[in-house]
Enzyme design. Structure first.
Site: not given
Length: 616
Positions: A26-28, A70
């Protein structure tokens, strides 16, 4: 959206369940899935979920855009799905056809060394130029040393490929390296060796596929021996058994097979040349790059090389001369047309190297992963070879490839330029056809950013306002022009884009750090007035895993406008193939009646300039 457990369960169901997940990162702003079967992912159902902004398919990933929350969703999702941290960040595997897997394997093996291949090819070309200018002779120490610098990676290519192949196949990379070194060992290259009454004479230096095949044999052997050998001795017994089994089998079988293929092709091609030089040129031009990849090309041209060294003119060698130019023309077209900065950074040195006749960077870094482009280069080479054959072009001396093959077409007996002119005609036609076909057919394999009008009415509104300063010094970009769909369409909120001219990010307002991402490429801030500000430094820069970023901020930290938050290296990030376009997004845009950009596109801003006005 506080019920992350329920959201995670819904997402898990709509991506096809745990068994369909190959890996997860995941990223931001988004969950990034690599799924075993993309068709099982239900885009529309996911988009309807409260807490999901949208879904995207790009770069081999299925992305579920969540927004600022997230990290919480990711944590809850991995617990519910039973995904460990190791599994979540593991390599990205996809279901692919046999041909696609082969290309993926070869490209994955070659790509890590493309930069070195390009650099070495350019060094070899420059050395030849300096020699041709008479600055030193081929016998001088300068020539010998610089040639060694440029030639080493090609000569010892099996060693590098052995390491890369083992890494790609998830086996011991040092065993792969050693297999490559063994295949380069001088005492076993180009000499007759007898095994069980069979004579083997093979040369593996500068070859590509032989070491890949040997390591591909060694990898399952290693896994087998790891299972059956007792733990107390497997550390050294396993590599002993792998080497003693894989290398002899590979050497005895691959060597003779390559020889048989090479001699057979040479015999066939010599017969075709006698019947029709045009057909021979067409076939050789089309197949030459493939033969080089399989390491069987030397058997085809060895008689010609021997003849040229002895001073006998040759027509067969000239047939392949246009191939490197056709390959280079395709790469130049891709370099001109692509908007992918990473591909541009690979293609530029590749076509320079190709001009000097070193096409490995072009093949493995640019065209082979895009198989249509590789086919076009083969078509161009075939046309060029056919013209060379039809014009009966003769090569008079040994020479390199690319521009260094040109002097070999001049008749030393009388200085005649006939063959050189005819060769240049063939090269020009071949290159133009290759270039035009590539320009027409090449398309970037990216998700095009849809254009949504996010400009705000500049009419003065009544009510309270909040100003957001520019976090970086640089050029303003319309949000719709950001090269990422989630930002360009305003799916994560309204805001503005910036193209930094300086690698420093400053606080755009007084507030609190609510998201200090471990990779340091993005920051979430809540201003003292309640604005949720996302600063995303670059696009897809999460993949750098913090490399080229420096920051000491922590979650919960109070900040003042103008305080330095992050430093980053623009040049290195760009050189790594990533865009440094920096979206500044108000993720709680729905809390405002209007969000007004204060600067126009392409306008330069300082970190003291206001770039957004938030109307409450």
């Amino acid at each position: 959206m506080a019920n992350y457990e329920e959201l995670s369960k819904e997402i898990l169901q709509h991506v096809g369940g745990r068994d369909n997940i190959e890996s997860l990162t995941h990223c931001v702003t988004r969950l990034r899935f690599v799924l075993k079967d993309d068709s099982l992912a239900q885009d529309e159902a996911l988009k309807e979920l409260d807490g999901v902004v949208t879904t995207m398919r790009a770069g081999g990933q299925f992305q579920v855009v969540i927004g600022n929350h997230v990290p919480q969703v990711y944590k809850q999702f991995t617990e519910i799905a039973g995904i460990s941290e190791q599994t979540a960040s593991s390599g990205e595997k996809k279901k692919m056809s046999l041909g696609a897997r082969a290309i993926d394997l070869i490209s994955g093996i070659m790509l890590p060394m493309i930069a070195l291949l390009s650099a070495s090819g350019i060094i070899k070309g420059l050395n030849t130029i300096l020699f041709s200018m008479g600055l030193y002779t081929m016998e001088s120490s300068y020539y010998v040393l610089i040639n060694a610098i440029g030639d080493a990676v090609f000569y010892f290519m099996p060693a590098v490929l052995g390491l890369n192949t083992a890494r790609k196949l998830k086996s011991n990379q040092y065993t792969g390296l050693l297999i490559g070194l063994i295949l380069c060992y001088p005492a076993i290259n180009g000499v007759d060796m007898n095994f069980f009454g069979m004579t083997v004479n093979a040369t593996y230096t500068s070859s590509v596929l032989p070491v890949i095949l040997v390591v591909a044999l060694a990898a399952p052997l290693e896994r087998f021996f790891d299972k059956v050998v007792p733990d107390v001795i497997k550390t050294f017994i396993t590599p002993i058994l792998v080497l003693l089994v894989a290398v002899p089998i590979g050497f005895v079988l691959i060597g003779p097979t390559a020889n048989l293929i090479g001699f057979g092709l040479a015999d066939v091609m010599n017969k075709i040349v006698k019947i029709s030089p045009i057909i021979a040129g067409f076939v050789m031009g089309a197949l030459w790059q493939i033969l080089v990849m399989f390491g069987v090309h030397m058997m085809l041209i060895m008689p010609s090389i021997t003849g040229l060294i002895s001073g006998n003119p040759d027509t067969f060698m000239a047939l392949m001369g246009t191939v490197s130019f056709a390959q280079t023309a395709v790469v130049i077209a891709i370099w001109l047309k692509t908007k992918d900065r990473k591909l541009k950074n690979i293609a530029f040195p590749a076509w320079i190297s190709g001009i000097f006749g070193v096409t490995e960077p072009a093949i493995y870094g640019v065209t082979l992963p895009r198989i249509k482009m590789f086919v076009i280069s083969c078509i161009g080479g075939a046309i060029g070879g056919a013209i060379v054959g039809g014009l009966n072009v003769t090569m008079y001396t040994m020479a390199g490839m690319g521009i260094f093959s040109l002097p070999a077409m001049i008749n030393p007996a009388n200085g005649s330029m006939r063959d050189l002119v005819n060769f240049l005609i063939a090269t020009l036609i071949s290159s133009i056809i290759s270039f035009v076909l590539a320009m027409v057919m090449y398309k970037d394999d990216t998700v095009e950013a849809a254009e949504t009008d996010t400009s705000a009415d500049s009419q003065t509104r009544l009510g309270k306002t909040e100003k957001i300063c520019s976090p970086v010094k640089g050029e303003v970009i319309d949000l719709k022009d950001i090269e990422d769909k989630a930002f360009s369409e305003g799916l994560l909120g309204q805001g503005i884009g910036l193209n930094p001219s300086e690698g420093k990010v400053f606080a755009p307002c007084d507030g609190t750090i609510v998201t200090a991402f471990p990779t340091k490429h993005a920051i979430g801030i809540v201003s003292d007035e309640g604005a949720e500000v996302l600063i995303h430094i670059g696009l897809d820069t999460v993949k750098l895993d913090g490399k080229y970023f420096d920051s000491d901020i922590v979650q919960g930290q109070k900040i003042k406008q103008g305080e330095l938050l992050v430093s980053f290296d623009i040049e290195k990030i760009t050189a790594a193939g990533f865009s440094v376009q920096t979206p500044v997004i108000i993720t709680n845009s729905n809390d405002y009646t209007d969000i007004i950009p204060m600067k126009n596109s392409h306008e330069m801003v300082e970190t003291t300039d206001d770039i957004l006005t938030l109307m409450i």
